[in-house]
Design a protein around this motif. Structure first.
Motif, PDB file in Angstrom:
ATOM      1  N   VAL A 201      11.275 -23.350 -22.050  1.00 23.02           N
ATOM      2  CA  VAL A 201      12.049 -24.597 -22.092  1.00 23.02           C
ATOM      3  C   VAL A 201      12.622 -24.762 -23.500  1.00 23.02           C
ATOM      4  N   LYS A 202      11.780 -24.538 -24.510  1.00 23.01           N
ATOM      5  CA  LYS A 202      12.230 -24.657 -25.903  1.00 23.01           C
ATOM      6  C   LYS A 202      13.380 -23.699 -26.187  1.00 23.01           C
ATOM      7  N   ARG A 203      13.254 -22.456 -25.726  1.00 19.41           N
ATOM      8  CA  ARG A 203      14.314 -21.467 -25.968  1.00 19.41           C
ATOM      9  C   ARG A 203      15.637 -21.909 -25.357  1.00 19.41           C
ATOM     10  N   PHE A 204      15.601 -22.339 -24.104  1.00 19.78           N
ATOM     11  CA  PHE A 204      16.839 -22.775 -23.452  1.00 19.78           C
ATOM     12  C   PHE A 204      17.404 -24.018 -24.144  1.00 19.78           C
ATOM     13  N   ARG A 205      16.523 -24.952 -24.517  1.00 12.91           N
ATOM     14  CA  ARG A 205      16.975 -26.169 -25.210  1.00 12.91           C
ATOM     15  C   ARG A 205      17.668 -25.795 -26.514  1.00 12.91           C
ATOM     16  N   GLU A 206      17.054 -24.900 -27.267  1.00 11.91           N
ATOM     17  CA  GLU A 206      17.632 -24.496 -28.551  1.00 11.91           C
ATOM     18  C   GLU A 206      18.933 -23.709 -28.365  1.00 11.91           C
ATOM     19  N   MET A 207      19.009 -22.884 -27.314  1.00  9.85           N
ATOM     20  CA  MET A 207      20.247 -22.145 -27.050  1.00  9.85           C
ATOM     21  C   MET A 207      21.404 -23.099 -26.787  1.00  9.85           C
ATOM     22  N   LEU A 208      21.088 -24.235 -26.189  1.00  9.21           N
ATOM     23  CA  LEU A 208      22.116 -25.227 -25.906  1.00  9.21           C
ATOM     24  C   LEU A 208      22.400 -26.123 -27.109  1.00  9.21           C
ATOM     25  N   GLY A 209      21.617 -25.969 -28.173  1.00  2.68           N
ATOM     26  CA  GLY A 209      21.830 -26.768 -29.369  1.00  2.68           C
ATOM     27  C   GLY A 209      21.271 -28.180 -29.263  1.00  2.68           C
ATOM     28  N   TRP A 210      20.319 -28.375 -28.357  1.00  5.08           N
ATOM     29  CA  TRP A 210      19.729 -29.695 -28.155  1.00  5.08           C
ATOM     30  C   TRP A 210      18.516 -29.866 -29.053  1.00  5.08           C
ATOM     31  N   LYS A 211      18.336 -31.047 -29.588  1.00  9.63           N
ATOM     32  CA  LYS A 211      17.116 -31.434 -30.298  1.00  9.63           C
ATOM     33  C   LYS A 211      16.119 -31.949 -29.256  1.00  9.63           C
TER      34      LYS A 211
ATOM     35  N   ALA B 281      17.219 -28.935 -14.314  1.00 16.35           N
ATOM     36  CA  ALA B 281      18.466 -29.591 -13.924  1.00 16.35           C
ATOM     37  C   ALA B 281      19.178 -30.177 -15.147  1.00 16.35           C
ATOM     38  N   ILE B 282      18.414 -30.784 -16.045  1.00 10.80           N
ATOM     39  CA  ILE B 282      19.007 -31.375 -17.252  1.00 10.80           C
ATOM     40  C   ILE B 282      19.616 -30.286 -18.134  1.00 10.80           C
ATOM     41  N   LEU B 283      18.903 -29.181 -18.288  1.00 14.85           N
ATOM     42  CA  LEU B 283      19.389 -28.091 -19.139  1.00 14.85           C
ATOM     43  C   LEU B 283      20.411 -27.213 -18.411  1.00 14.85           C
ATOM     44  N   LYS B 284      20.584 -27.476 -17.111  1.00 12.81           N
ATOM     45  CA  LYS B 284      21.532 -26.724 -16.276  1.00 12.81           C
ATOM     46  C   LYS B 284      21.213 -25.226 -16.265  1.00 12.81           C
ATOM     47  N   VAL B 285      19.912 -24.937 -16.080  1.00 18.59           N
ATOM     48  CA  VAL B 285      19.464 -23.550 -15.912  1.00 18.59           C
ATOM     49  C   VAL B 285      18.618 -23.487 -14.643  1.00 18.59           C
ATOM     50  N   PRO B 286      18.568 -22.350 -13.982  1.00 16.74           N
ATOM     51  CA  PRO B 286      17.728 -22.246 -12.789  1.00 16.74           C
ATOM     52  C   PRO B 286      16.243 -22.367 -13.162  1.00 16.74           C
ATOM     53  N   VAL B 287      15.483 -23.006 -12.283  1.00 16.86           N
ATOM     54  CA  VAL B 287      14.041 -23.126 -12.485  1.00 16.86           C
ATOM     55  C   VAL B 287      13.436 -21.742 -12.671  1.00 16.86           C
ATOM     56  N   GLU B 288      13.901 -20.788 -11.887  1.00 10.70           N
ATOM     57  CA  GLU B 288      13.373 -19.433 -11.958  1.00 10.70           C
ATOM     58  C   GLU B 288      13.591 -18.807 -13.331  1.00 10.70           C
ATOM     59  N   ALA B 289      14.655 -19.202 -14.019  1.00 11.31           N
ATOM     60  CA  ALA B 289      14.897 -18.664 -15.361  1.00 11.31           C
ATOM     61  C   ALA B 289      13.790 -19.111 -16.304  1.00 11.31           C
ATOM     62  N   ILE B 290      13.377 -20.373 -16.190  1.00 10.80           N
ATOM     63  CA  ILE B 290      12.293 -20.877 -17.040  1.00 10.80           C
ATOM     64  C   ILE B 290      10.972 -20.224 -16.642  1.00 10.80           C
ATOM     65  N   LYS B 291      10.771 -20.046 -15.355  1.00  9.01           N
ATOM     66  CA  LYS B 291       9.514 -19.462 -14.873  1.00  9.01           C
ATOM     67  C   LYS B 291       9.388 -17.983 -15.194  1.00  9.01           C
ATOM     68  N   ASN B 292      10.496 -17.275 -15.269  1.00  7.46           N
ATOM     69  CA  ASN B 292      10.434 -15.817 -15.333  1.00  7.46           C
ATOM     70  C   ASN B 292      10.914 -15.191 -16.629  1.00  7.46           C
ATOM     71  N   LEU B 293      11.395 -15.985 -17.586  1.00 11.01           N
ATOM     72  CA  LEU B 293      11.868 -15.406 -18.839  1.00 11.01           C
ATOM     73  C   LEU B 293      10.683 -14.831 -19.596  1.00 11.01           C
TER      74      LEU B 293
ATOM     75  N   GLU C 141      31.143 -33.339 -28.042  1.00 13.33           N
ATOM     76  CA  GLU C 141      29.996 -33.538 -27.152  1.00 13.33           C
ATOM     77  C   GLU C 141      28.763 -33.940 -27.953  1.00 13.33           C
ATOM     78  N   ASN C 142      28.533 -33.279 -29.087  1.00 14.97           N
ATOM     79  CA  ASN C 142      27.393 -33.621 -29.943  1.00 14.97           C
ATOM     80  C   ASN C 142      27.520 -35.048 -30.469  1.00 14.97           C
ATOM     81  N   LYS C 143      28.741 -35.433 -30.818  1.00 14.54           N
ATOM     82  CA  LYS C 143      28.975 -36.790 -31.322  1.00 14.54           C
ATOM     83  C   LYS C 143      28.634 -37.817 -30.244  1.00 14.54           C
ATOM     84  N   LYS C 144      29.067 -37.554 -29.011  1.00 13.84           N
ATOM     85  CA  LYS C 144      28.773 -38.483 -27.922  1.00 13.84           C
ATOM     86  C   LYS C 144      27.274 -38.572 -27.659  1.00 13.84           C
TER      87      LYS C 144
END
Length: 141
Positions: free
Chosen positions: A17-27, A63-75, A118-121
């Protein structure tokens, strides 16, 4: 005995989850804001420390990160590193085959400006949420 929610060996769902969040540039604060009022940066940090995440929460985060659940489960970090290393090696070996006359179908400056907007918003929404919390605390006193 294993259950359906057990992660395969070497798969740490929280780190994924952290990896995907960081890839998207989210804090963490941004993810907390997207998850709802009950969430905070600290709670997201605790979520990212979990090896296995509850299925319903995992679905919501995906859903929030817009990645498949399986991606988080299987990375799998080890496999991902091997894939990247092999891809880079293949790229380096075939570098002479790259056409130097490539043309971009998008303007990178425009894309950068879109991301900044987008970051500003997102920052404005986070700021508004914090201001609401301050007002609620003021009204309680």
């Amino acid at each position: 005995m294993s259950t359906a929610t057990d992660a395969p060996k070497n798969i740490h769902q929280g780190r994924n989850v952290k990896r995907f969040r960081e890839m998207l540039g989210w804090k963490q604060e941004a993810l907390a804001l997207a998850l709802g009022d009950d969430w905070s940066q600290k709670r997201v940090s605790l979520l990212e420390a979990k090896e296995v995440i509850e299925e319903d929460l995992l679905t919501q985060v995906a859903a929030i990160l817009k990645v498949p659940v399986e991606a988080i489960k299987n990375l799998d970090e080890d496999k991902a590193v091997n894939i990247i290393a092999n891809t880079f090696s293949d790229f380096k070996d075939n570098a002479s085959a790259i056409n130097n006359n490539c043309s971009l179908n998008f303007n990178p400056i425009e894309k950068l400006l879109e991301v900044l907007e987008e970051n500003k918003k997102l920052y404005e929404r986070l700021l508004a949420s914090e201001q609401e919390k301050v007002e609620l605390l003021k009204n309680k006193n």
